[in-house]
Scaffold this active site. Structure first.
Site, short mmCIF file in Angstrom:
data_model
loop_
_atom_site.label_atom_id
_atom_site.label_comp_id
_atom_site.label_asym_id
_atom_site.label_seq_id
_atom_site.Cartn_x
_atom_site.Cartn_y
_atom_site.Cartn_z
N ASP A 234 0.82 -1.22 0.00
CA ASP A 234 0.00 0.00 0.00
C ASP A 234 0.85 1.27 0.00
OD1 ASP A 234 -2.39 1.39 -0.02
OD2 ASP A 234 -2.56 1.43 2.16
N LEU B 289 10.30 -21.07 -3.04
CA LEU B 289 9.37 -20.10 -2.46
C LEU B 289 8.10 -20.11 -3.31
CD1 LEU B 289 8.88 -17.40 -0.68
CD2 LEU B 289 9.74 -16.20 -2.67
N ARG C 178 -4.86 -1.55 8.89
CA ARG C 178 -6.08 -2.35 8.67
C ARG C 178 -5.75 -3.48 7.71
NH1 ARG C 178 -7.28 2.81 6.73
NH2 ARG C 178 -6.98 3.07 4.49
N HIS D 169 2.38 3.03 -8.98
CA HIS D 169 2.23 1.58 -9.20
C HIS D 169 3.46 1.04 -9.93
CE1 HIS D 169 -1.74 2.01 -7.66
NE2 HIS D 169 -2.25 2.59 -8.74
N SER E 1 -7.54 -5.82 -5.10
CA SER E 1 -8.59 -6.37 -4.24
C SER E 1 -9.93 -6.33 -4.96
CB SER E 1 -8.67 -5.57 -2.94
OG SER E 1 -9.30 -4.32 -3.16
N SER F 17 -7.88 -4.46 5.21
CA SER F 17 -8.51 -4.23 3.91
C SER F 17 -8.91 -5.54 3.22
CB SER F 17 -7.61 -3.39 3.01
OG SER F 17 -7.40 -2.11 3.57
N GLY G 221 -0.06 5.41 -4.46
CA GLY G 221 -0.68 6.68 -4.86
C GLY G 221 -0.05 7.85 -4.12
N ARG G 222 0.14 7.67 -2.80
CA ARG G 222 0.73 8.75 -1.99
C ARG G 222 2.18 9.00 -2.39
NH1 ARG G 222 -1.13 5.99 3.36
NH2 ARG G 222 -1.84 4.47 1.80
N TRP G 223 2.90 7.97 -2.73
CA TRP G 223 4.29 8.10 -3.17
C TRP G 223 4.35 8.97 -4.41
CZ3 TRP G 223 7.15 7.02 -7.54
CH2 TRP G 223 8.54 6.91 -7.39
C1 IPE Z 1 -5.36 -2.72 -0.18
O1 IPE Z 1 -5.05 -1.39 -0.36
C2 IPE Z 1 -5.38 -3.44 -1.51
C3 IPE Z 1 -4.08 -3.66 -2.15
C4 IPE Z 1 -2.94 -3.31 -1.66
C5 IPE Z 1 -4.15 -4.34 -3.43
P1 IPE Z 1 -6.18 -0.28 -0.55
O2 IPE Z 1 -5.44 1.00 -0.72
O3 IPE Z 1 -7.10 -0.68 -1.62
O4 IPE Z 1 -6.94 -0.33 0.84
P2 IPE Z 1 -7.82 0.77 1.57
O5 IPE Z 1 -8.86 1.24 0.59
O6 IPE Z 1 -6.91 1.88 1.97
O7 IPE Z 1 -8.38 0.09 2.76
C1 IPE Z 2 -1.57 0.18 -3.39
O1 IPE Z 2 -1.34 1.54 -3.45
C2 IPE Z 2 -1.78 -0.42 -4.75
C3 IPE Z 2 -3.13 -0.95 -4.97
C4 IPE Z 2 -4.11 -0.90 -4.13
C5 IPE Z 2 -3.36 -1.58 -6.26
P1 IPE Z 2 -2.53 2.58 -3.48
O2 IPE Z 2 -2.92 2.83 -4.91
O3 IPE Z 2 -3.63 2.12 -2.61
O4 IPE Z 2 -1.83 3.86 -2.86
P2 IPE Z 2 -2.45 4.88 -1.84
O5 IPE Z 2 -2.97 4.09 -0.68
O6 IPE Z 2 -3.52 5.63 -2.57
O7 IPE Z 2 -1.30 5.75 -1.45
MG MG Z 3 -4.07 2.41 -0.66
#
Ligand code: IPE
Ligand code: IPE
Ligand code: MG
Length: 248
Positions: free
Chosen positions: A28, A139, A202, A45, A73, A204, A31-33
């Site tokens: 996770d 693995l 969490r 990504h 997910s 998720s 997006g923030r990165w």
């Molecule tokens: C969990 O991350 C799903 C994956 C890493 C693939 P999300 O970014 O979708 O989770 P929430 O929405 O913050 O709980």
């Molecule tokens: C996890 O990073 C990748 C996936 C859920 C596919 P996010 O895309 O959820 O990144 P944030 O949480 O918005 O930073």
């Molecule tokens: Mg996320």
């Protein structure tokens, strides 16, 4: 004399019993990165790919036997159509790009998730990688694509109900062991270490059934910045925990 940089790349010395067998990864923070750098989310990504495969190498070096990576997910369909489209294509390309390397490293790739809605081309790529790597033993890398813990449990219940309706199983035979045979990947072992990046605390909806007694470790690092050393640090934290499984 080893250069310090090389020395740093050795995993911490821990007794074998302190190494988790199965590590679940919630990758996770992509997006923030990207946002921090003024880039589109998709760049986050892309940057996350190297992190995953560095963690795979770190897992091999320290002796983890099973790694489950949450790549998409069942709730991620709620993202914008553009991001969903990108993630589908990206998952397909990553599997294609990495499968030979994983094969040479002795990694067995398995797809864990539900087929509904998943792009056929992504599924085909995953199934090909499974076939190519099915004899590898170092693995197991469970690629969790279109995976949801509740969906997995509900799907298992539906399959089990069918077997009851067909009188293959009597309701009083149902127990945890039998139920787990109906999950997406019945041979998956229980999660020992549940590791989430990005600071969110969490699950998720990841591996709900399998993580009943997992140790949760939340690292304050965004996924693209994760390296094998992040995994090793999490394993050191794990090694310091006392697991009681309900015993006094
Ligand atoms: C969990 O991350 C799903 C994956 C890493 C693939 P999300 O970014 O979708 O989770 P929430 O929405 O913050 O709980
Ligand atoms: C996890 O990073 C990748 C996936 C859920 C596919 P996010 O895309 O959820 O990144 P944030 O949480 O918005 O930073
Ligand atoms: Mg996320």
């Amino acid at each position: 004399m080893k250069k310090p940089s090389e020395k740093k790349m050795l995993p911490p010395r821990l007794p074998k019993s302190a190494i988790p067998h199965h590590v679940a990864l919630v990758m996770d923070g992509n997006g923030r990165w990207a946002k921090q750098r003024g880039l589109p989310r998709t760049k986050g990504h892309e940057a996350g790919e190297a992190a995953l495969f560095d963690v795979v190498e770190g897992a091999l070096l320290i002796g983890v036997k099973e790694l489950s990576a949450y790549a998409f997910s069942t709730e991620n369909w709620r993202r914008s159509p553009d991001e969903v489209k990108f993630l589908m294509g990206f998952n397909r390309e990553v599997i294609r790009r990495r499968r030979d390397q994983m094969n040479e490293m002795g990694v067995r790739i398995r797809w864990v998730g539900r087929p509904q809605k998943l792009w056929k081309s992504v599924m085909n790529e995953l199934l090909e990688a499974e076939e190519l790597t099915k004899r590898n033993k170092k693995l197991t890398l469970n690629m969790c694509v279109n995976y949801g813990g509740r969906a997995e449990i509900a799907d298992a219940a539906a399959l089990l109900a069918q077997d009851v309706a067909k009188k293959r199983i009597k309701p009083d035979q149902i127990n945890e062991k039998l139920f787990s045979k109906y999950l997406d990947e019945p041979t998956m072992s229980d999660v020992d270490l549940f590791l989430r990046s990005s600071g969110e605390q969490r699950t998720s909806n990841f591996l709900l059934w399998q993580s009943a007694y997992a140790e949760m470790v939340f690292m304050d690092v965004l996924w693209p910045d994760v390296t094998r050393e992040t995994l090793w640090k999490a394993i050191e934290i794990y090694a310091g925990r006392e697991r009681r499984f309900g015993k006094a």
